[in-house]
Scaffold this active site. Structure first.
Site, PDB file in Angstrom:
ATOM      1  N   ARG A  14     -30.657  69.655  29.223  1.00 59.93           N
ATOM      2  CA  ARG A  14     -29.214  69.917  29.201  1.00 59.93           C
ATOM      3  C   ARG A  14     -28.574  69.708  27.828  1.00 59.93           C
ATOM      4  O   ARG A  14     -27.426  70.078  27.609  1.00 59.93           O
ATOM      5  CB  ARG A  14     -28.518  69.038  30.263  1.00 59.93           C
ATOM      6  CG  ARG A  14     -28.779  69.510  31.684  1.00 59.93           C
ATOM      7  CD  ARG A  14     -28.386  68.482  32.719  1.00 59.93           C
ATOM      8  NE  ARG A  14     -29.386  67.414  32.865  1.00 59.93           N
ATOM      9  CZ  ARG A  14     -29.256  66.364  33.673  1.00 59.93           C
ATOM     10  NH1 ARG A  14     -28.168  66.232  34.398  1.00 59.93           N
ATOM     11  NH2 ARG A  14     -30.209  65.451  33.749  1.00 59.93           N
ATOM     12  N   GLU A 155     -31.085  60.532  44.861  1.00 60.03           N
ATOM     13  CA  GLU A 155     -30.556  61.308  43.746  1.00 60.03           C
ATOM     14  C   GLU A 155     -29.395  62.185  44.211  1.00 60.03           C
ATOM     15  O   GLU A 155     -29.386  62.656  45.356  1.00 60.03           O
ATOM     16  CB  GLU A 155     -31.655  62.185  43.142  1.00 60.03           C
ATOM     17  CG  GLU A 155     -32.711  61.410  42.398  1.00 60.03           C
ATOM     18  CD  GLU A 155     -32.108  60.466  41.370  1.00 60.03           C
ATOM     19  OE1 GLU A 155     -31.573  60.958  40.365  1.00 60.03           O
ATOM     20  OE2 GLU A 155     -32.143  59.241  41.567  1.00 60.03           O
ATOM     21  N   ASN A 170     -26.925  54.227  40.433  1.00 61.35           N
ATOM     22  CA  ASN A 170     -28.058  53.599  39.750  1.00 61.35           C
ATOM     23  C   ASN A 170     -27.899  53.810  38.246  1.00 61.35           C
ATOM     24  O   ASN A 170     -27.773  54.941  37.773  1.00 61.35           O
ATOM     25  CB  ASN A 170     -29.343  54.277  40.263  1.00 61.35           C
ATOM     26  CG  ASN A 170     -30.560  53.885  39.453  1.00 61.35           C
ATOM     27  OD1 ASN A 170     -30.600  52.818  38.840  1.00 61.35           O
ATOM     28  ND2 ASN A 170     -31.564  54.757  39.460  1.00 61.35           N
ATOM     29  N   LYS A 347     -24.334  59.836 -11.102  1.00 60.03           N
ATOM     30  CA  LYS A 347     -25.607  59.914 -10.376  1.00 60.03           C
ATOM     31  C   LYS A 347     -26.646  59.089 -11.106  1.00 60.03           C
ATOM     32  O   LYS A 347     -26.771  59.184 -12.332  1.00 60.03           O
ATOM     33  CB  LYS A 347     -26.076  61.368 -10.298  1.00 60.03           C
ATOM     34  CG  LYS A 347     -27.236  61.567  -9.375  1.00 60.03           C
ATOM     35  CD  LYS A 347     -28.245  62.571  -9.904  1.00 60.03           C
ATOM     36  CE  LYS A 347     -29.075  62.008 -11.030  1.00 60.03           C
ATOM     37  NZ  LYS A 347     -30.092  62.883 -11.568  1.00 60.03           N
ATOM     38  N   ASN A 373     -15.829  52.835 -23.126  1.00 60.18           N
ATOM     39  CA  ASN A 373     -14.790  53.759 -22.688  1.00 60.18           C
ATOM     40  C   ASN A 373     -15.323  55.187 -22.794  1.00 60.18           C
ATOM     41  O   ASN A 373     -15.608  55.666 -23.889  1.00 60.18           O
ATOM     42  CB  ASN A 373     -13.529  53.598 -23.531  1.00 60.18           C
ATOM     43  CG  ASN A 373     -12.389  54.350 -22.878  1.00 60.18           C
ATOM     44  OD1 ASN A 373     -11.871  53.926 -21.839  1.00 60.18           O
ATOM     45  ND2 ASN A 373     -12.050  55.497 -23.433  1.00 60.18           N
TER      46      ASN A 373
HETATM   47  C1  UD1 Z   1     -32.120  58.863  36.486  1.00 55.56           C
HETATM   48  C2  UD1 Z   1     -32.279  58.209  37.864  1.00 55.56           C
HETATM   49  C3  UD1 Z   1     -30.898  58.146  38.528  1.00 55.56           C
HETATM   50  C4  UD1 Z   1     -29.939  57.390  37.645  1.00 55.56           C
HETATM   51  C5  UD1 Z   1     -29.891  57.970  36.253  1.00 55.56           C
HETATM   52  C6  UD1 Z   1     -29.108  57.042  35.323  1.00 55.56           C
HETATM   53  C7  UD1 Z   1     -34.491  58.764  38.703  1.00 55.56           C
HETATM   54  C8  UD1 Z   1     -35.267  59.593  39.668  1.00 55.56           C
HETATM   55  N1  UD1 Z   1     -33.182  58.972  38.674  1.00 55.56           N
HETATM   56  O1  UD1 Z   1     -31.683  60.201  36.713  1.00 55.56           O
HETATM   57  O2  UD1 Z   1     -31.015  57.517  39.796  1.00 55.56           O
HETATM   58  O3  UD1 Z   1     -28.646  57.393  38.227  1.00 55.56           O
HETATM   59  O4  UD1 Z   1     -31.208  58.110  35.687  1.00 55.56           O
HETATM   60  O5  UD1 Z   1     -28.933  57.588  34.045  1.00 55.56           O
HETATM   61  O6  UD1 Z   1     -35.091  57.951  38.013  1.00 55.56           O
HETATM   62  N2  UD1 Z   1     -38.203  60.633  31.692  1.00 55.56           N
HETATM   63  C9  UD1 Z   1     -39.513  60.459  31.356  1.00 55.56           C
HETATM   64  N3  UD1 Z   1     -40.469  61.163  32.016  1.00 55.56           N
HETATM   65  C10 UD1 Z   1     -40.171  62.008  33.026  1.00 55.56           C
HETATM   66  C11 UD1 Z   1     -38.812  62.182  33.391  1.00 55.56           C
HETATM   67  C12 UD1 Z   1     -37.845  61.472  32.696  1.00 55.56           C
HETATM   68  O7  UD1 Z   1     -39.836  59.693  30.450  1.00 55.56           O
HETATM   69  O8  UD1 Z   1     -41.104  62.607  33.584  1.00 55.56           O
HETATM   70  C13 UD1 Z   1     -37.172  59.879  30.959  1.00 55.56           C
HETATM   71  C14 UD1 Z   1     -36.146  60.733  30.246  1.00 55.56           C
HETATM   72  O9  UD1 Z   1     -36.570  61.008  28.921  1.00 55.56           O
HETATM   73  C15 UD1 Z   1     -34.909  59.862  30.281  1.00 55.56           C
HETATM   74  C16 UD1 Z   1     -35.085  59.019  31.528  1.00 55.56           C
HETATM   75  O10 UD1 Z   1     -36.447  59.111  31.868  1.00 55.56           O
HETATM   76  O11 UD1 Z   1     -34.846  59.008  29.164  1.00 55.56           O
HETATM   77  C17 UD1 Z   1     -34.218  59.482  32.674  1.00 55.56           C
HETATM   78  O12 UD1 Z   1     -34.550  60.799  32.991  1.00 55.56           O
HETATM   79  P1  UD1 Z   1     -33.461  61.862  33.458  1.00 55.56           P
HETATM   80  O13 UD1 Z   1     -34.149  63.138  33.765  1.00 55.56           O
HETATM   81  O14 UD1 Z   1     -32.332  61.889  32.507  1.00 55.56           O
HETATM   82  O15 UD1 Z   1     -32.990  61.185  34.846  1.00 55.56           O
HETATM   83  P2  UD1 Z   1     -31.613  61.388  35.598  1.00 55.56           P
HETATM   84  O16 UD1 Z   1     -31.615  62.676  36.290  1.00 55.56           O
HETATM   85  O17 UD1 Z   1     -30.486  61.117  34.661  1.00 55.56           O
HETATM   86 CA    CA Z   2     -30.335  60.734  32.555  1.00 58.81          CA
END
Ligand code: UD1
Ligand code: CA
Length: 452
Positions: A14, A155, A170, A347, A373
Site C-alpha cells: 500500500r 482481522e 491489536n 565548502k 578579512n
Molecule cells: C497486523 C495484525 C493486526 C494488527 C496490525 C497492527 C496480523 C495477522 N495482523 O496487521 O491484527 O492490528 O498488524 O498494525 O498479524 N510481515 C512479515 N512477514 C509477513 C507478513 C508481514 O514480516 O509474511 C511484517 C510486515 O513487514 C509488517 C508487519 O509484519 O512490518 C505487519 O504486517 P502487515 O501486513 O502490515 O499487517 P497488518 O495487516 O497491518
Molecule cells: Ca501494518
C-alpha cells in the site's frame, strides 16, 4: 531474559514504493530504526529482525548495528509464518520474546516496559498491547472475556459486521513466553481471507493471554500507506517540539518548524519560524536560529546567530554570525566570532577566529588564519578542471574586493591584496600585492562617430 523479534519482511504494497516499507524515513530515521531504538531500551539479550522482501537492502541499511541477527522469511506467508522462522534461532532460548511490527514506529520504550512488567508479574503466556480506537478500520479486533483475557483476535477483513463494531484493536506488539509460543506456532492454519498464517491466531491455543490498553493510542499507529506516514510524522514532530519547549527552548512558530529526533538543543536557544533541524545536529545555548534556515548534521556553538541560511555537515563556533543567505556546503569549520554574510558559499574550509567573509564570496578548500578579512566578491579558484587545490591565507590578511586566488596558493599573514587582483603565486608575510593591469587614461580621446 528477553529477546526481541521485529517483523520486517513484508513489501508494504500500500506504500506503492520500490523501497521496502520499513525503510521509509520518518524524521531522521527509518520506521525500522524507530522500532529498534524503542526495543533496545529494554536491553534485550537477542535482537532478531525478520527480513524477506528486498532483504539485502534492509540488511544493508542496518549494517552498522552488529547486535542484530537477520532471519530470512523467503516467502511472505503472513505474520505467524514470519515468527515461525525464528524457531531454529531460539532453540536454546528460555525467556520472553517481544514481537514487534516493523511498521509501528511511535511506540515508547516506557509502554514496552510496562507491557513486559504486566506479562511477567501475571505469569501470562502472552500479553498483547491493545488500544480503543475511534476509527479502528484496518486493525485486527481483540475480543476479551469478563476478566480481560483474550479469547480471539480477528482481522478487520475477516470480521462480521457485528464484530467490526469492536473498537479494541491489536497494536501488533506482543510479549510471549517463548516456550509456550514455540509449542503453538506449528498449529497455525491459513484459513482466512488472505490465506496467510496469522500470528494473532496463536491466542486460540494459549492461556492466559492478557490484553493491556496503551495509554496514548497514537503510539500504536501502524504505517501502511503514505497518509499514515504523514500522520505519524505530525505526531512525532509534536512530541519532539513539546519536549524541547519543556526543556527550555523557544520555538517562535512550532507549526512551521521541523526538528528530527536525532537533534540536540540546549536551553535558551531560540528557533525562529520556517527552520528545519536535521540529522546529528547540536545547538548550544543562547543561539538564535532562523528564520528560514536548514541545518543538517552540524554543530552550532553558543550565542550564534544564523538566519536564512543552509548549513550541512559543518561546525560553527561560539558567537559567530551567519547569513542572511549563506551556504555552508559541507566540511566547513567557522571559528569563534566569525561573520559570514550575504551570498557567501563555503565548502571544505576552515576559518580562524574572528574572520569575516561578509559579502558575495566563494571559498572552497581554503584555510584562513585568525582575523582575516575576505573582501566582497573574493573567490578561491580551487578547481583546475581536473583536481581541487587548497588555498591558505595567513592571520590578519585582507583580500581586496573581487580578488581571485588561484589554488594551490599560500598567502602569508598581514598581507593586503589590492582589489580586483588575480593571485597566481604565493605571497610572503607583511606585503602588499597588486595583480591587475594598471589603469590607462588617454586624455582628449573621443569615440569616433560614424558619418550619417
Ligand atoms: C497486523 C495484525 C493486526 C494488527 C496490525 C497492527 C496480523 C495477522 N495482523 O496487521 O491484527 O492490528 O498488524 O498494525 O498479524 N510481515 C512479515 N512477514 C509477513 C507478513 C508481514 O514480516 O509474511 C511484517 C510486515 O513487514 C509488517 C508487519 O509484519 O512490518 C505487519 O504486517 P502487515 O501486513 O502490515 O499487517 P497488518 O495487516 O497491518
Ligand atoms: Ca501494518
Amino acid at each position: 531474559m528477553v529477546a526481541v523479534a521485529i517483523l520486517a519482511a513484508g513489501k508494504g504494497t500500500r506504500m506503492k514504493s520500490r523501497l521496502p516499507k520499513v525503510l521509509h524515513p520518518l524524521g531522521g530515521r527509518s520506521l525500522l530504526e524507530h522500532v529498534l531504538g524503542c526495543a533496545s531500551a529494554l536491553a534485550p539479550t537477542r535482537q532478531l529482525v525478520i527480513v524477506g522482501y528486498a532483504s539485502d537492502v534492509v540488511k544493508e541499511a542496518l549494517a552498522s548495528n552488529p547486535d542484530l541477527e537477520f532471519v530470512e522469511q523467503t516467502e511472505q506467508l503472513g505474520t505467524g509464518h514470519a515468527v515461525q522462522q525464528v524457531m531454529p534461532y531460539l532453540q536454546e532460548f528460555d525467556g520472553d520474546l517481544l514481537v514487534l511490527n516493523g511498521d509501528v514506529p511511535l511506540l515508547r520504550p516506557e509502554t514496552l516496559q510496562a507491557l513486559l512488567k504486566t506479562h511477567q508479574s501475571h505469569r501470562n503466556a502472552a500479553t498483547i498491547l491493545t488500544a480503543q480506537l475511534a476509527e479502528p478500520k484496518g486493525y485486527g479486533r481483540v475480543f476479551c472475556d469478563a476478566s480481560n483475557l483474550v479469547t480471539q483476535i480477528i482481522e478487520d477483513r475477516d470480521c462480521s459486521p457485528a464484530q467490526r463494531q469492536n473498537r479494541r484493536v491489536n497494536a501488533g506488539i506482543y510479549c510471549f513466553r517463548w516456550s509456550e509460543l514455540a509449542r503453538v506456532l506449528p498449529k497455525l492454519q491459513s484459513d482466512n481471507d488472505q490465506q496467510e498464517f496469522y500470528l494473532t491466531d496463536v491466542v486460540k491455543f494459549m492461556e492466559p493471554v492478557m490484553a493491556v490498553d496503551v495509554e496514548d493510542y497514537q503510539e500504536i499507529l501502524g504505517i501502511n500507506d503514505r497518509k499514515q506516514l504523514s500522520t505519524a510524522y505530525a505526531i512525532l514532530q509534536t512530541r519532539i517540539k513539546d519536549q524541547w519547549m519543556a526543556a527550555g527552548v523557544t520555538l517562535i512558530d512550532p507549526d512551521t518548524t521541523t526538528i528530527e529526533d536525532t537533534v540536540q538543543i540546549e536551553p535558551d536557544v531560540i528557533i525562529e519560524p520556517e527552520t528545519h533541524l536535521r540529522g546529528q545536529t547540536t545547538i548550544a545555548t543562547g543561539s538564535r536560529i532562523g528564520p528560514g534556515s536548514l541545518i543538517e548534521n552540524s554543530q552550532i556553538g553558543a550565542n550564534v546567530t544564523l538566519m536564512y541560511s543552509v548549513v550541512t555537515d559543518s561546525v560553527v563556533q561560539d558567537n559567530a554570525r551567519i547569513g542572511p543567505f549563506a551556504h555552508l556546503r559541507g566540511h566547513v569549520e567557522v571559528g569563534q566570532g566569525c561573520r559570514i554574510g550575504n551570498f557567501v558559499e563555503l565548502k571544505n574550509s576552515t576559518l580562524g577566529v574572528r574572520t569575516n567573509v561578509a559579502h558575495l564570496s566563494y571559498l572552497g578548500d581554503t584555510t584562513t588564519g585568525t582575523q582575516v578579512n575576505v573582501g566582497a566578491g573574493t573567490i578561491t579558484a580551487n578547481y583546475d578542471g581536473v583536481q581541487k587545490h587548497r588555498t591558505v591565507i595567513g592571520d590578519r590578511t585582507k583580500t581586496g574586493s573581487n580578488s581571485v586566488l588561484v589554488a594551490p596558493i599560500t598567502v602569508g599573514s598581514e598581507v593586503t591584496i589590492a582589489a580586483g587582483s588575480t593571485i597566481t603565486e604565493d605571497v610572503p608575510d607583511e606585503s602588499l600585492v597588486i595583480a591587475r593591469s594598471r589603469q590607462v587614461v588617454k586624455p582628449g580621446w573621443k569615440l569616433r562617430q560614424n558619418p550619417l
